[in-house]
Design an enzyme around this catalytic site. Structure first.
Site, PDB file in Angstrom:
ATOM      1  N   TYR A  65       4.761  -3.728   6.326  1.00 23.63           N
ATOM      2  CA  TYR A  65       6.198  -3.963   6.397  1.00 23.63           C
ATOM      3  C   TYR A  65       6.565  -4.954   7.492  1.00 23.63           C
ATOM      4  O   TYR A  65       7.488  -4.742   8.273  1.00 23.63           O
ATOM      5  CB  TYR A  65       6.962  -2.643   6.577  1.00 23.63           C
ATOM      6  CG  TYR A  65       6.532  -1.549   5.638  1.00 23.63           C
ATOM      7  CD1 TYR A  65       6.243  -1.830   4.298  1.00 23.63           C
ATOM      8  CD2 TYR A  65       6.392  -0.236   6.068  1.00 23.63           C
ATOM      9  CE1 TYR A  65       5.840  -0.831   3.423  1.00 23.63           C
ATOM     10  CE2 TYR A  65       5.994   0.767   5.205  1.00 23.63           C
ATOM     11  CZ  TYR A  65       5.710   0.466   3.884  1.00 23.63           C
ATOM     12  OH  TYR A  65       5.306   1.474   3.030  1.00 23.63           O
ATOM     13  N   HIS A  66       5.821  -6.076   7.508  1.00 21.95           N
ATOM     14  CA  HIS A  66       6.067  -7.132   8.492  1.00 21.95           C
ATOM     15  C   HIS A  66       6.311  -8.485   7.822  1.00 21.95           C
ATOM     16  O   HIS A  66       5.687  -9.480   8.197  1.00 21.95           O
ATOM     17  CB  HIS A  66       4.872  -7.252   9.441  1.00 21.95           C
ATOM     18  CG  HIS A  66       4.556  -6.018  10.203  1.00 21.95           C
ATOM     19  ND1 HIS A  66       3.310  -5.781  10.755  1.00 21.95           N
ATOM     20  CD2 HIS A  66       5.328  -4.945  10.523  1.00 21.95           C
ATOM     21  CE1 HIS A  66       3.327  -4.615  11.375  1.00 21.95           C
ATOM     22  NE2 HIS A  66       4.536  -4.080  11.245  1.00 21.95           N
ATOM     23  N   PRO A  67       7.200  -8.594   6.833  1.00 19.45           N
ATOM     24  CA  PRO A  67       7.435  -9.908   6.220  1.00 19.45           C
ATOM     25  C   PRO A  67       8.030 -10.873   7.242  1.00 19.45           C
ATOM     26  O   PRO A  67       8.824 -10.495   8.100  1.00 19.45           O
ATOM     27  CB  PRO A  67       8.413  -9.604   5.087  1.00 19.45           C
ATOM     28  CG  PRO A  67       9.099  -8.349   5.503  1.00 19.45           C
ATOM     29  CD  PRO A  67       8.069  -7.558   6.253  1.00 19.45           C
TER      30      PRO A  67
END
Length: 552
Positions: free
Chosen positions: A470-472
């Site tokens: 969850y690190h776009p």
């Protein structure tokens, strides 16, 4: 709440960057600031109780609940991509791990993307300015800032077993992954304060909302940015079924994140010509880089059965959850007051790698990150994943309707180097868990399983079980070349009075979790907007790049 017709600054998105900017731009009382957030206020106890983060993370009440297009390198899986849609944004639904990345991440931003004022010496002071560190002030950490950072207590012996096993396998111990020595295994830090999630809503907005010159508008959806020629003049908003416009006298600041920021630019006529043409959007500024360069961290969970009943398995029982929740409500202590990622670290996938390219989060329980699967026995797991992937994806439009989600394609594991690093991560994890400190705890391997040993088998397992961390990031990247969207201060190329400030402007993803770096970037750009003298550290030492380069 009724909104005025104009403000000095209009900020879109009340997340890690937007909340920080709103607080800083309103603190001297000279500017009127409107902060708009599509989601609700952050009143849920599931947001503020650290151990309950899987609840807002795994449903659509407080997040956009995005899913990607079928990924060509992940068995055509549609990958889950949660993004905060609530006051505090993703800082209100994330796992609260506080990691800044390696100093060389920022040195490489400067060298590779012509961004000289983003070197480590130019960013360290902003990390320190933001921070209120529970271990006190030093050359790398600050006290008295809005963002409280807590060191994990590591009361469960499994946390220590993981660190000690890493040392037995030949890796160094580090007491501070955000300080001089990023490399090694040790305690992890979390954005909590006295057992409560310390989101940017709590850290920055709550104090700032007392100011008369700051207006925070929740449940307010941004349809597009308004422009007069190449100047941003305001925003078109939607609230309670009404569509209206608000003017920005000085600037519009887009802080909607790596998925929504490029979408909003394109909906406003700023983006690749083919995207604007395909959806009948009148072009304001054609920019090929908008929505390109999408990066993320992929991770897998290497899981083992635990031979002693000391894990969090029993905490899943409804009666125990009720007890833990009641204790947290009364005292803000106990198992409810931690994210449970209390040890972890950074290692290199192979000899010769300049600085660590694999990250660990250790959890004394065998379960999915977002709680979508339950633990079936006492177990523990190491989250492992590559930090600087070569794979690049994109964010494009599905429709000119702002309410339609964009198309997201990550292309995870799209290069042989990415696959090689992930294989190394799995094998090195097994080697760590095989060390003697785990002898009294280690049971059978649950995932990927003892039969998964060949390159082909590991690759197949990663395709089936790999998950986003969850690190776009990177979809409106900084730089001065043709592919860049913004300059070194977040100003959109070819436009005036318009900036993007969030993880989308990272030219390359940092080696660690992104919440801390995003807050740092907002602090730094807030100073630039206000005309303050930038903070530059005189001599920010960090571990030598070739330190232990021949390890493993």
């Amino acid at each position: 709440m009724s909104l005025d017709k104009n403000y000095d600054y209009v900020i879109i998105g009340a997340g890690s960057a937007g909340a920080t900017l709103a607080a800083r731009l309103s603190e001297d009382g000279r500017n009127s600031v409107l902060l708009v957030e599509a989601g609700p206020m952050d009143y849920s106890l599931f947001i503020h109780m650290p151990s309950a983060f899987a609840h807002p993370l795994a449903n659509d009440k407080y997040n956009w609940y995005y899913h990607s297009e079928p990924d060509p390198y992940m068995d055509k899986r549609s990958m889950y991509c949660p993004r905060g849609r609530v006051l505090g944004g993703s800082s209100s639904i994330n796992g609260m791990a506080y990691l800044r990345g390696h100093a060389l991440d920022y040195e490489q931003w400067a060298e590779d993307f012509d961004l000289p004022d983003w070197r480590y010496r130019n960013v360290l002071g902003y990390f320190r300015k933001a921070e209120d560190f529970d271990q006190g002030e030093n050359a790398y950490h600050g006290v008295g800032g809005p963002l409280h950072v807590t060191t994990g207590s590591m009361r469960n012996p499994l946390y220590h077993a993981f660190v000690e096993a890493g040392m037995a396998a030949g890796y160094p111990y580090t007491p501070d992954m955000n300080g001089y020595q990023h490399e090694g295994l040790g305690p992890m830090f979390m954005t909590t304060k006295d057992g409560v999630r310390w989101s940017t809503a709590n850290a920055y907005l709550r104090p700032a909302m007392k100011r008369s010159n700051l207006t925070v508008a929740a449940h307010t959806f941004t349809r597009r940015i308004l422009c007069d020629g190449q100047r941003a003049t305001g925003v078109e908003l939607e609230r309670k079924g009404e569509t209206f416009q608000v003017d920005a006298e000085c600037e519009v600041l887009l802080c909607a994140g790596a998925i929504n920021s490029p979408q909003l630019l394109m909906l406003s006529g700023i983006g690749p010509a083919e995207q604007l043409d395909a959806h009948g959007i009148e072009p304001v500024q054609e920019m090929a880089g908008v929505g390109a360069n999408l990066q993320d961290h992929l991770e897998v969970y290497v899981q083992y059965e635990c031979r002693q009943p000391i894990t969090l398995y029993s905490a899943q029982k409804p009666w125990n959850q009720a007890r833990i929740g009641a204790n947290w409500l009364l005292t803000r202590k106990g198992l409810g007051g931690t994210n449970h990622f209390e040890s972890g670290g950074f290692i290199r996938s192979e000899a010769g790698v300049q600085f660590p390219d694999l990250q660990y989060h250790f959890l004394p329980m065998a379960i999915s990150y977002d709680g979508s699967s339950s633990a079936t026995c006492h177990g523990f797991q190491a989250h492992i994943g590559p930090m600087r992937p070569e794979s690049r994806g994109s964010v494009t439009l599905q429709s000119a309707d702002a309410h339609k989600p964009p198309r997201i394609l990550f292309n995870y594991m799209g290069t042989e180097r990415d696959r090689r690093e992930m294989r190394a991560g799995v094998r090195l994890t097994r080697e760590i868990i095989a060390q003697s400190p785990f002898d009294v705890y280690r049971g059978r391997e649950l995932e990927p399983g003892p039969d998964v040993t060949s390159d082909e088998a590991i690759d197949a397992w990663v395709r089936q079980k790999g998950e986003s961390a969850y690190h776009p990031s990177g979809t409106c990247r900084m730089g001065g070349d043709d592919g860049a969207v913004v300059d070194h201060q977040g100003r959109v190329h070819g436009m005036s009075a318009l900036r993007v400030v969030d993880a989308s402007i990272m030219p390359r993803i940092t080696s660690g979790n992104l919440n801390g770096p995003t807050i740092m970037m907002a602090e730094k750009i807030a100073d630039a907007i206000r005309g303050n003298e930038p903070i530059v550290e005189d001599q920010p030492w960090f571990e030598a790049p070739n330190w232990r380069s021949e390890q493993r």
